[in-house]
Design a protein around this motif. Structure first.
Motif, short mmCIF file in Angstrom:
data_model
loop_
_atom_site.label_atom_id
_atom_site.label_comp_id
_atom_site.label_asym_id
_atom_site.label_seq_id
_atom_site.Cartn_x
_atom_site.Cartn_y
_atom_site.Cartn_z
N PHE A 67 60.80 4.20 -15.45
CA PHE A 67 61.86 5.17 -15.67
C PHE A 67 63.23 4.49 -15.64
O PHE A 67 64.15 4.92 -16.32
CB PHE A 67 61.79 6.30 -14.64
CG PHE A 67 60.58 7.17 -14.79
CD1 PHE A 67 60.46 8.06 -15.84
CD2 PHE A 67 59.53 7.06 -13.90
CE1 PHE A 67 59.35 8.85 -15.99
CE2 PHE A 67 58.40 7.85 -14.03
CZ PHE A 67 58.31 8.74 -15.08
N LEU A 70 63.86 3.15 -18.99
CA LEU A 70 64.15 4.21 -19.96
C LEU A 70 65.45 4.94 -19.68
O LEU A 70 65.86 5.80 -20.47
CB LEU A 70 62.99 5.21 -20.00
CG LEU A 70 61.63 4.64 -20.42
CD1 LEU A 70 60.55 5.69 -20.25
CD2 LEU A 70 61.68 4.13 -21.84
N PHE A 77 65.91 10.36 -17.23
CA PHE A 77 65.18 9.19 -16.75
C PHE A 77 65.90 8.53 -15.58
O PHE A 77 65.25 8.02 -14.66
CB PHE A 77 64.95 8.18 -17.87
CG PHE A 77 63.98 8.66 -18.92
CD1 PHE A 77 62.71 9.11 -18.57
CD2 PHE A 77 64.34 8.65 -20.25
CE1 PHE A 77 61.82 9.53 -19.53
CE2 PHE A 77 63.45 9.07 -21.22
CZ PHE A 77 62.20 9.52 -20.87
#
Length: 158
Positions: A67, A70, A77
């Motif tokens: 995450f 991202l 995220f």
């Protein structure tokens, strides 16, 4: 680290490599857990074991960093990454210590040793008897004795 001078890419490459290997390890653990139980359990039990392995292994392997990678794509995220990383220690404690019956038993014994007054009678106390204290006619476990108590009269001393 700034993206203007390109040093951020060194960090990103290492994070991607580590996450790749961690995902491989997670896949291998799930495969082993599912095949271990294949002979005796049904398919739904295998799926349940696989999900349980995922939940237990994710905090250990740092999958939350996916995450983080991202995060530049969407703000959500970044929030997920922050929440998962900040709760990682608590999740490891919860999934590996609190759920472990052996750890719970040791903690319970330690608390009872420190605070014996909090013992609610669920555990048994053990006492040791020296071999010189035990003769052939007696046993190591003594039965409670009834003691007769007589009130003192006026002329008797205590």
């Amino acid at each position: 680290m700034s993206s203007t001078n390109g040093l951020i890419w060194i960090f990103i490459v290492f994070v991607v490599l580590i996450e790749f290997f961690n995902i491989l390890i997670l896949g291998r653990v799930i495969k082993e857990m599912v095949t271990m139980q294949q002979e005796k359990d049904k398919r739904s039990e295998q799926i349940r074991l696989g999900v349980k392995a995922c939940i237990v292994m994710i905090p250990l392997l740092g999958i939350s960093w996916l995450f983080g990678l991202l995060a530049p794509l969407h703000k959500a995220f970044a929030y997920i990454f922050t929440i998962l990383n900040s709760s990682q220690g608590f999740l490891i404690f919860l999934l590996h210590c609190v759920r472990n019956s052996e750890v719970r038993a040791r903690l319970r014994r330690r608390i009872q040793a420190i605070l014996p007054a909090m013992d609610v009678g669920t555990s048994t106390k053990r006492t040791s008897v020296m071999p010189s204290e035990v003769n052939e006619d007696s046993t190591a476990i003594a039965a409670p004795r009834k003691i007769k108590v007589h009130p003192l009269s006026d002329g008797e001393k205590n």
